[in-house]
Design a protein around this motif. Structure first.
Motif, PDB file in Angstrom:
ATOM      1  N   THR A  60      17.987  -1.145  -0.688  1.00 54.95           N
ATOM      2  CA  THR A  60      18.308  -0.950  -2.109  1.00 54.95           C
ATOM      3  C   THR A  60      19.562  -0.102  -2.289  1.00 54.95           C
ATOM      4  OG1 THR A  60      16.961   1.077  -2.362  1.00 54.95           O
ATOM      5  CG2 THR A  60      15.834  -1.044  -2.619  1.00 54.95           C
ATOM      6  N   LEU A  61      19.935   0.669  -1.267  1.00 51.93           N
ATOM      7  CA  LEU A  61      21.109   1.547  -1.345  1.00 51.93           C
ATOM      8  C   LEU A  61      22.399   0.836  -0.938  1.00 51.93           C
ATOM      9  CD1 LEU A  61      22.297   4.390  -1.772  1.00 51.93           C
ATOM     10  CD2 LEU A  61      21.562   4.970   0.553  1.00 51.93           C
ATOM     11  N   PRO A  63      24.039  -1.884  -1.910  1.00 54.07           N
ATOM     12  CA  PRO A  63      25.025  -2.249  -2.935  1.00 54.07           C
ATOM     13  C   PRO A  63      25.877  -1.063  -3.388  1.00 54.07           C
ATOM     14  CG  PRO A  63      22.909  -3.264  -3.426  1.00 54.07           C
ATOM     15  CD  PRO A  63      22.676  -2.300  -2.299  1.00 54.07           C
ATOM     16  N   ARG A  64      25.359   0.137  -3.273  1.00 57.76           N
ATOM     17  CA  ARG A  64      26.100   1.326  -3.681  1.00 57.76           C
ATOM     18  C   ARG A  64      27.095   1.794  -2.620  1.00 57.76           C
ATOM     19  NH1 ARG A  64      24.458   4.948  -7.585  1.00 57.76           N
ATOM     20  NH2 ARG A  64      22.690   4.336  -8.866  1.00 57.76           N
ATOM     21  N   ALA A  65      26.666   1.766  -1.343  1.00 55.30           N
ATOM     22  CA  ALA A  65      27.468   2.410  -0.300  1.00 55.30           C
ATOM     23  C   ALA A  65      27.847   1.491   0.856  1.00 55.30           C
ATOM     24  CB  ALA A  65      26.709   3.626   0.243  1.00 55.30           C
ATOM     25  N   SER A 224      33.287   2.785   3.032  1.00 55.57           N
ATOM     26  CA  SER A 224      32.783   3.254   1.733  1.00 55.57           C
ATOM     27  C   SER A 224      33.642   4.309   1.061  1.00 55.57           C
ATOM     28  CB  SER A 224      31.355   3.801   1.913  1.00 55.57           C
ATOM     29  OG  SER A 224      30.537   2.825   2.494  1.00 55.57           O
ATOM     30  N   LYS A 227      32.738   6.619  -2.153  1.00 51.50           N
ATOM     31  CA  LYS A 227      31.401   6.244  -2.617  1.00 51.50           C
ATOM     32  C   LYS A 227      30.334   7.128  -1.967  1.00 51.50           C
ATOM     33  CE  LYS A 227      32.476   1.339  -3.351  1.00 51.50           C
ATOM     34  NZ  LYS A 227      32.177  -0.046  -2.900  1.00 51.50           N
ATOM     35  N   ASN A 230      29.113  10.223  -4.094  1.00 56.28           N
ATOM     36  CA  ASN A 230      28.350  10.085  -5.336  1.00 56.28           C
ATOM     37  C   ASN A 230      27.003  10.792  -5.196  1.00 56.28           C
ATOM     38  OD1 ASN A 230      26.133   8.435  -6.923  1.00 56.28           O
ATOM     39  ND2 ASN A 230      28.072   8.094  -7.996  1.00 56.28           N
ATOM     40  N   THR A 232      24.037  10.480  -6.608  1.00 56.46           N
ATOM     41  CA  THR A 232      22.868   9.598  -6.478  1.00 56.46           C
ATOM     42  C   THR A 232      22.829   8.953  -5.103  1.00 56.46           C
ATOM     43  OG1 THR A 232      22.917   9.118  -8.854  1.00 56.46           O
ATOM     44  CG2 THR A 232      21.664   7.608  -7.449  1.00 56.46           C
ATOM     45  N   THR A 233      23.987   8.539  -4.630  1.00 59.08           N
ATOM     46  CA  THR A 233      24.073   7.931  -3.301  1.00 59.08           C
ATOM     47  C   THR A 233      23.676   8.930  -2.228  1.00 59.08           C
ATOM     48  OG1 THR A 233      25.849   6.450  -4.026  1.00 59.08           O
ATOM     49  CG2 THR A 233      25.614   6.797  -1.660  1.00 59.08           C
TER      50      THR A 233
END
Length: 319
Positions: A60-61, A63-65, A224, A227, A230, A232-233
């Motif tokens: 789930t992580l 896509p962010r990093a 990354s 990113k 971040n 939240t990341t």
């Protein structure tokens, strides 16, 4: 050459250490009596549950990093946590000790990097199913009883059934990454056992995690960049690090001090079943009838391996 050997009931357990430190050191397992009360098999199973739910969270992580960014966060946070908790000594270790730690760290970096590259291309269940072939192959190569080969074969049948009897529909690059991760997993088992014998508590693990983080940091930054900063990341990456690295690696290292590599490797056949459960609960991946049958096969294989090991008596580890 290090050797893990079973001794008949009544034989003494000998686990020599090359470290001069004998006083207990604080570790993430530190309430060691409570953790140790699980027994080596319980430690392995607890570590498996932790790492697979951490893997589902990592998906789930991504896509962010990105996959390399997630691995970087996982290794960095795990290294910091282990350094703070363990406070490993840098003195009193031989060149062979440091060589073992460096090899262990590089192996962890490769294992994590290859596995997360596979997760970016194929689902969690099949990825773990392919990865577990490495430990299964190790169990056959290191076993000294034909019965263990039977349990490995049963687990292998479950592994292929869990993958639907074949992997032709999967991304071939993702399959290759998962198989590479499996080879590194088998290597990880060997070096984890050696590190556990050479360093007190989880000191060797903490130092190896630093090596892994340093090796992987340039790759994570290249993919990354900012990113990784971040909040939240970072928070999600920290959770992945605790679930997928700090807890399972510590539990497995402790277990490998009292459990033969062959039995440990067969227990790893439970990982696809745990991964399928984590995928269902977190990623909403439903279980098929074939997957349920596969879970039953790998559980039967693991139970057989444990029963065989109990029948062989205590374990003697020599360096």
């Amino acid at each position: 050459m290090d050797e893990i050997r079973a001794e008949p009931p009544g034989s003494p357990v000998s686990i020599p250490s090359t470290s001069s430190t004998t006083a207990p050191v604080a570790t993430p397992a530190a309430v060691p009596r409570r953790v140790g009360s699980l027994g080596p098999v319980g430690l392995v199973l607890a570590g498996g549950v932790s790492v697979q739910f951490g893997g589902a969270l990592a998906v789930t992580l991504m896509p962010r990093a990105g996959s390399l960014g997630v691995v970087t966060l996982r290794l960095l946070v795990a290294a910091v946590v282990l350094l703070v908790v363990c406070r490993p000594s840098l003195r009193g270790h031989s060149r062979a000790d440091w060589g073992t730690v460096v090899a262990f760290g590089v192996t962890m970096a490769a294992m994590n990097g290859l596995f997360y590259q596979s997760l970016a291309r194929i689902p969690l269940g099949p990825a773990v199913t392919l990865e577990v072939l490495g430990p299964l192959a190790l169990s056959v190569l290191t076993s000294r009883r034909a019965l263990n080969a039977v349990w490995a074969g049963l687990a292998l049948a479950g592994v292929f059934l869990l993958g639907g009897g074949g992997f032709s529909s999967l991304d071939p690059i993702g399959v290759a990454f998962a198989l590479g991760a499996g080879a590194m997993w088998a290597t990880y088992i060997i070096f984890s056992a050696r590190t556990g014998r050479r360093f007190p508590q989880a000191d060797g693990l903490a130092l190896a995690m630093v090596v892994a983080a340093v090796v992987f940091l340039p790759l994570g930054i290249a993919e990354s960049g900012t990113k990784l900063l971040n909040p939240t990341t970072i928070a999600l990456g920290s959770a992945v690090a605790v679930l997928s690295s700090v807890l399972p690696y510590t539990l497995e290292l402790l277990a490998l001090r009292r459990l033969p590599a062959s039995t440990f490797a067969i227990l790893m056949s439970l990982e696809p079943a745990v991964a399928a459960t984590a995928g269902f609960l977190i990623l909403h991946q439903a279980l098929s009838v074939a997957e349920a049958m596969a879970i039953a096969l790998v559980i039967a294989a693991s139970m057989g391996a444990v029963r065989t090991q109990v029948g062989r008596g205590k374990v003697r580890v020599e360096a």
